[in-house]
Scaffold this motif. Structure first.
Motif, PDB file in Angstrom:
ATOM      1  N   LEU A 144     -18.780  57.878   7.408  1.00 40.57           N
ATOM      2  CA  LEU A 144     -19.225  59.302   8.003  1.00 40.57           C
ATOM      3  C   LEU A 144     -19.564  60.263   6.332  1.00 40.57           C
ATOM      4  O   LEU A 144     -18.202  60.311   5.860  1.00 40.57           O
ATOM      5  CB  LEU A 144     -18.704  60.384   8.735  1.00 40.57           C
ATOM      6  CG  LEU A 144     -18.736  59.315  10.425  1.00 40.57           C
ATOM      7  CD1 LEU A 144     -17.612  59.758  11.061  1.00 40.57           C
ATOM      8  CD2 LEU A 144     -19.743  59.001  10.847  1.00 40.57           C
ATOM      9  N   VAL A 145     -20.827  60.416   6.612  1.00 35.54           N
ATOM     10  CA  VAL A 145     -20.703  61.356   5.062  1.00 35.54           C
ATOM     11  C   VAL A 145     -21.539  62.118   5.107  1.00 35.54           C
ATOM     12  O   VAL A 145     -21.721  63.062   4.002  1.00 35.54           O
ATOM     13  CB  VAL A 145     -21.838  60.616   3.661  1.00 35.54           C
ATOM     14  CG1 VAL A 145     -20.964  58.905   3.244  1.00 35.54           C
ATOM     15  CG2 VAL A 145     -23.214  60.182   4.322  1.00 35.54           C
ATOM     16  N   SER A 146     -22.259  62.557   6.110  1.00 34.96           N
ATOM     17  CA  SER A 146     -22.906  64.251   6.455  1.00 34.96           C
ATOM     18  C   SER A 146     -22.867  64.737   8.082  1.00 34.96           C
ATOM     19  O   SER A 146     -22.782  63.584   8.722  1.00 34.96           O
ATOM     20  CB  SER A 146     -24.257  63.553   5.905  1.00 34.96           C
ATOM     21  OG  SER A 146     -24.816  63.061   6.679  1.00 34.96           O
ATOM     22  N   PHE A 147     -23.213  65.400   8.586  1.00 37.33           N
ATOM     23  CA  PHE A 147     -23.796  65.900   9.892  1.00 37.33           C
ATOM     24  C   PHE A 147     -24.602  66.992   9.459  1.00 37.33           C
ATOM     25  O   PHE A 147     -24.500  67.905   8.917  1.00 37.33           O
ATOM     26  CB  PHE A 147     -22.775  65.712  10.606  1.00 37.33           C
ATOM     27  CG  PHE A 147     -21.661  67.085  10.550  1.00 37.33           C
ATOM     28  CD1 PHE A 147     -21.767  69.001  11.180  1.00 37.33           C
ATOM     29  CD2 PHE A 147     -20.542  67.111  10.111  1.00 37.33           C
ATOM     30  CE1 PHE A 147     -21.413  69.674  10.652  1.00 37.33           C
ATOM     31  CE2 PHE A 147     -19.685  67.388   9.905  1.00 37.33           C
ATOM     32  CZ  PHE A 147     -19.995  69.780  10.284  1.00 37.33           C
ATOM     33  N   ILE A 148     -25.207  67.066  10.810  1.00 32.89           N
ATOM     34  CA  ILE A 148     -26.279  68.671  11.157  1.00 32.89           C
ATOM     35  C   ILE A 148     -26.360  68.809  12.292  1.00 32.89           C
ATOM     36  O   ILE A 148     -26.482  67.762  13.405  1.00 32.89           O
ATOM     37  CB  ILE A 148     -27.846  67.870  10.358  1.00 32.89           C
ATOM     38  CG1 ILE A 148     -27.609  67.899   9.551  1.00 32.89           C
ATOM     39  CG2 ILE A 148     -28.969  69.383  10.921  1.00 32.89           C
ATOM     40  CD1 ILE A 148     -29.422  67.635   8.941  1.00 32.89           C
ATOM     41  N   ILE A 149     -26.022  70.118  13.060  1.00 32.23           N
ATOM     42  CA  ILE A 149     -25.654  70.876  14.303  1.00 32.23           C
ATOM     43  C   ILE A 149     -27.246  71.254  13.993  1.00 32.23           C
ATOM     44  O   ILE A 149     -26.640  72.607  13.196  1.00 32.23           O
ATOM     45  CB  ILE A 149     -24.208  71.080  14.205  1.00 32.23           C
ATOM     46  CG1 ILE A 149     -23.571  70.011  14.269  1.00 32.23           C
ATOM     47  CG2 ILE A 149     -24.215  71.979  15.293  1.00 32.23           C
ATOM     48  CD1 ILE A 149     -21.582  70.432  14.573  1.00 32.23           C
ATOM     49  N   LYS A 150     -27.592  71.352  15.029  1.00 27.23           N
ATOM     50  CA  LYS A 150     -29.124  72.391  14.973  1.00 27.23           C
ATOM     51  C   LYS A 150     -29.626  72.794  16.756  1.00 27.23           C
ATOM     52  O   LYS A 150     -29.522  72.246  17.471  1.00 27.23           O
ATOM     53  CB  LYS A 150     -30.118  71.584  14.155  1.00 27.23           C
ATOM     54  CG  LYS A 150     -30.883  70.471  15.027  1.00 27.23           C
ATOM     55  CD  LYS A 150     -32.339  70.454  13.724  1.00 27.23           C
ATOM     56  CE  LYS A 150     -32.692  69.193  14.349  1.00 27.23           C
ATOM     57  NZ  LYS A 150     -33.701  68.539  13.613  1.00 27.23           N
TER      58      LYS A 150
END
Length: 111
Positions: A2-8
């Motif tokens: 896991l190298v990123s996440f976006i919560i929108k």
């Protein structure tokens, strides 16, 4: 890894006709909002970010705004990314757990 996440967005869904008198109903969008679910998702993302920056002491690329949290570890070395693994995976597990119970409000995509 896991190298990123976006919560929108916000925890919302199309309202059923029987729910249009609820306090959390928005007549302009015809949506029902769940502030508790929204807060839980937001908290998971923010705790992960705080853990990486304040506990592990790594500076990451991130954006935190109303209804939006983005975190990227792509500027880190592979050994630094390895240090974040427990936090990132725990955050993902927390989001998956919320989705099991509140799937009507949460859409989780892994890419």
């Amino acid at each position: 890894m896991l190298v990123s996440f976006i919560i929108k967005g916000h925890a919302d869904r199309k309202a059923k006709s029987s729910e249009k008198n609820y306090d959390n109903y928005d007549s302009e969008t015809d949506m029902i909002y769940d502030d508790v679910v929204c807060g839980a998702v937001s908290l998971l993302g923010q705790v992960c970010l705080i853990g990486i920056e304040e506990v592990i002491k790594l500076k990451v690329d991130c954006t935190v705004e109303e209804g939006y949290i983005a975190l990227s570890l792509e500027n880190l070395t592979s050994s630094e990314i390895e240090k974040t693994k427990v936090l990132m995976e725990t955050t993902l597990l927390g989001l998956k757990n919320l989705q099991l119970t509140y799937g009507e409000y949460i859409k989780l995509e892994e890419v």
